[in-house]
Design an enzyme around this catalytic site. Structure first.
Site, short mmCIF file in Angstrom:
data_model
loop_
_atom_site.label_atom_id
_atom_site.label_comp_id
_atom_site.label_asym_id
_atom_site.label_seq_id
_atom_site.Cartn_x
_atom_site.Cartn_y
_atom_site.Cartn_z
N ASP A 140 0.86 -1.19 0.00
CA ASP A 140 0.00 0.00 0.00
C ASP A 140 0.89 1.24 0.00
O ASP A 140 1.61 1.50 0.96
CB ASP A 140 -0.89 -0.03 1.25
CG ASP A 140 -1.87 1.13 1.29
OD1 ASP A 140 -1.67 2.13 0.58
OD2 ASP A 140 -2.85 1.02 2.06
N ASN A 150 2.23 6.74 -10.68
CA ASN A 150 0.92 6.64 -11.31
C ASN A 150 -0.19 6.27 -10.33
O ASN A 150 -1.34 6.68 -10.51
CB ASN A 150 1.02 5.59 -12.43
CG ASN A 150 -0.33 5.13 -12.90
OD1 ASN A 150 -1.01 5.84 -13.64
ND2 ASN A 150 -0.76 3.95 -12.47
N SER A 196 -3.44 15.48 -13.54
CA SER A 196 -4.77 15.36 -14.17
C SER A 196 -5.20 16.75 -14.61
O SER A 196 -4.70 17.76 -14.08
CB SER A 196 -5.77 14.81 -13.15
OG SER A 196 -7.09 14.93 -13.62
N TYR A 205 -10.26 15.65 -4.54
CA TYR A 205 -9.47 14.97 -5.58
C TYR A 205 -8.68 16.02 -6.38
O TYR A 205 -7.47 15.85 -6.63
CB TYR A 205 -10.38 14.16 -6.52
CG TYR A 205 -9.62 13.54 -7.67
CD1 TYR A 205 -8.70 12.52 -7.45
CD2 TYR A 205 -9.78 14.00 -8.98
CE1 TYR A 205 -7.98 11.97 -8.51
CE2 TYR A 205 -9.07 13.44 -10.04
CZ TYR A 205 -8.16 12.43 -9.79
OH TYR A 205 -7.43 11.90 -10.83
N GLY A 230 -7.36 14.14 -19.35
CA GLY A 230 -8.80 14.25 -19.11
C GLY A 230 -9.35 12.84 -18.93
O GLY A 230 -8.70 11.98 -18.33
N PHE A 236 -10.78 3.68 -13.02
CA PHE A 236 -10.86 4.90 -12.22
C PHE A 236 -12.28 5.21 -11.72
O PHE A 236 -12.50 5.45 -10.53
CB PHE A 236 -10.32 6.07 -13.07
CG PHE A 236 -10.36 7.41 -12.40
CD1 PHE A 236 -9.35 7.80 -11.54
CD2 PHE A 236 -11.41 8.29 -12.63
CE1 PHE A 236 -9.38 9.06 -10.92
CE2 PHE A 236 -11.45 9.53 -12.01
CZ PHE A 236 -10.43 9.91 -11.17
P1 NDP Z 1 -7.05 2.63 -12.17
O1 NDP Z 1 -8.04 2.59 -11.05
O2 NDP Z 1 -7.29 1.74 -13.33
O3 NDP Z 1 -5.59 2.36 -11.60
C1 NDP Z 1 -5.15 2.92 -10.38
C2 NDP Z 1 -3.94 2.17 -9.90
O4 NDP Z 1 -3.51 2.77 -8.66
C3 NDP Z 1 -4.20 0.71 -9.63
O5 NDP Z 1 -3.14 -0.07 -10.15
C4 NDP Z 1 -4.23 0.61 -8.11
O6 NDP Z 1 -3.71 -0.64 -7.69
C5 NDP Z 1 -3.25 1.73 -7.73
N1 NDP Z 1 -3.46 2.17 -6.35
C6 NDP Z 1 -4.54 2.84 -5.86
N2 NDP Z 1 -4.39 3.02 -4.54
C7 NDP Z 1 -3.22 2.44 -4.19
C8 NDP Z 1 -2.53 2.26 -2.96
N3 NDP Z 1 -3.00 2.75 -1.79
N4 NDP Z 1 -1.34 1.61 -2.97
C9 NDP Z 1 -0.84 1.13 -4.13
N5 NDP Z 1 -1.43 1.26 -5.32
C10 NDP Z 1 -2.62 1.90 -5.34
O7 NDP Z 1 -7.00 4.16 -12.61
P2 NDP Z 1 -6.12 4.93 -13.73
O8 NDP Z 1 -5.21 4.02 -14.42
O9 NDP Z 1 -7.06 5.74 -14.51
O10 NDP Z 1 -5.33 5.92 -12.77
C11 NDP Z 1 -3.92 6.06 -12.78
C12 NDP Z 1 -3.57 7.50 -12.41
O11 NDP Z 1 -4.03 8.38 -13.43
C13 NDP Z 1 -4.19 8.00 -11.11
O12 NDP Z 1 -3.22 8.76 -10.41
C14 NDP Z 1 -5.34 8.89 -11.57
O13 NDP Z 1 -5.65 9.89 -10.63
C15 NDP Z 1 -4.74 9.45 -12.84
N6 NDP Z 1 -5.69 9.98 -13.81
C16 NDP Z 1 -6.71 9.18 -14.28
C17 NDP Z 1 -7.62 9.71 -15.19
C18 NDP Z 1 -8.79 8.92 -15.68
O14 NDP Z 1 -9.75 9.54 -16.21
N7 NDP Z 1 -8.80 7.60 -15.57
C19 NDP Z 1 -7.46 11.07 -15.71
C20 NDP Z 1 -6.38 11.80 -15.13
C21 NDP Z 1 -5.52 11.26 -14.25
P3 NDP Z 1 -4.34 -1.58 -6.55
O15 NDP Z 1 -5.82 -1.37 -6.55
O16 NDP Z 1 -3.91 -2.95 -6.95
O17 NDP Z 1 -3.67 -1.11 -5.31
C1 8X3 Z 2 -9.43 12.15 -13.67
C2 8X3 Z 2 -10.10 13.06 -14.62
O1 8X3 Z 2 -11.94 14.84 -14.83
O2 8X3 Z 2 -12.51 12.75 -13.72
O3 8X3 Z 2 -8.34 12.79 -13.06
O4 8X3 Z 2 -11.13 14.35 -12.62
S1 8X3 Z 2 -11.47 13.79 -13.91
#
Ligand code: NDP
Ligand code: 8X3
Length: 253
Positions: free
Chosen positions: A61, A88, A141, A154, A185, A191
């Site tokens: 974690d 990430n 983001s 967030y 975006g 997510f």
């Molecule tokens: P996902 O939910 O698909 O992936 C998130 C990842 O973060 C998972 O691998 C999860 O792994 C890991 N994670 C979350 N909490 C923890 C923790 N406490 N310890 C270790 N690992 C953790 O989302 P995305 O791929 O979309 O998100 C990746 C990044 O991109 C994030 O930072 C998000 O804020 C950012 N982002 C996403 C956008 C979107 O629209 N999807 C847009 C802009 C930015 P596990 O659950 O196995 O721990």
């Molecule tokens: C994720 C994109 O617009 O849902 O960071 O916040 S948004």
């Protein structure tokens, strides 16, 4: 040892796709996340597609300072030679108004998106400084530039990612270490499922529009990393064509 990239949150979405993209560029991958079975699946996929690259995984974690410190100790030889860190791992919890939302959700977002990113950066960057080489890619983001209703906390965490990226770049000035903040975006990953804990609500987010894919972002990260050493892509805002701004989306009914 060859080139190594450490990717947090590699069990799904952008992190998973980035592991594949960087392995495709010849990087050996140290992948992290909490879900062990997903890490094992990723390891299998990487080894099948890119037999010549090294793959290591660690389940912990990122928001827990003790667990991060144990990870850094267990992988100290890889960390000492890490070429790329992709910060990430991150998440959003809920879209409640601030006056109504849960303190637990706030703490989870702040601890993961800000403190987790800081713990990992601190553990890796000192070795990059010693070698005068490395690249840190942070997942910010569009929420780190523009706020939207129900997204206050967030958004604050992603505003923090932007400030931390800028501050780190300033502190590293004069070194060869690059810091990039990627600001996507809407990307269709887990997510929204994590945010709403409800698959119907999560699907609705992307209804009638074409969102970005995790691969779109991974390819962008790989491109930033592959620039010549004197080029640092500092920040990149990437929207789907169907999105003009946070909350402004073109949908076909
Ligand atoms: P996902 O939910 O698909 O992936 C998130 C990842 O973060 C998972 O691998 C999860 O792994 C890991 N994670 C979350 N909490 C923890 C923790 N406490 N310890 C270790 N690992 C953790 O989302 P995305 O791929 O979309 O998100 C990746 C990044 O991109 C994030 O930072 C998000 O804020 C950012 N982002 C996403 C956008 C979107 O629209 N999807 C847009 C802009 C930015 P596990 O659950 O196995 O721990
Ligand atoms: C994720 C994109 O617009 O849902 O960071 O916040 S948004």
């Amino acid at each position: 040892m060859g080139k190594w990239a450490l990717i947090t949150g590699a069990t799904s979405g952008i992190g998973w796709a980035t592991a594949l993209a960087l392995a495709g560029q010849g990087y050996s991958i140290l992948a992290t996340g909490r879900r062990l079975e997903k890490l094992q699946e990723l390891e299998k996929t990487l080894k099948a597609q890119f037999p010549s690259v090294g793959v290591k995984t660690a389940a912990f974690d990122i928001s827990d300072r003790f667990e991060v410190s144990e990870f850094l100790k267990s992988f100290s030889s890889e960390i000492a030679h890490m070429d790329v860190l992709v910060n990430n791992a991150g998440l959003a919890k809920g879209v409640d108004k601030m006056q109504e939302s849960s303190l637990d959700d706030w703490e989870t977002m702040i601890d993961t998106n800000i403190k987790g990113l800081l713990f990992m950066t601190r553990g890796v960057v000192e070795h990059m400084v010693l070698r005068n080489s490395g690249h840190i890619v942070n997942l910010g983001s569009v929420a780190g530039r523009w706020t939207y209703p129900g997204g206050g906390v967030y958004c604050a965490t992603k505003f923090a990612v932007r400030a931390l990226s800028e501050g780190l770049r300033m502190d590293l000035l004069g070194s060869k270490i690059r810091v990039t903040n990627i600001e996507p975006g809407m990307v269709h990953t887990e997510f929204s499922l994590v945010r709403f804990e409800d698959s119907a609500k999560a699907d609705k987010v992307y209804e009638g529009m074409t969102p970005l894919t995790a691969q779109d972002i991974a390819e962008t990260i790989a491109w930033c990393v592959a620039r010549p050493a004197h080029v640092n892509i500092q920040e990149l805002v990437i929207y789907p064509t169907d999105q003009a701004h946070v909350g402004q989306v073109a949908r076909k009914s």
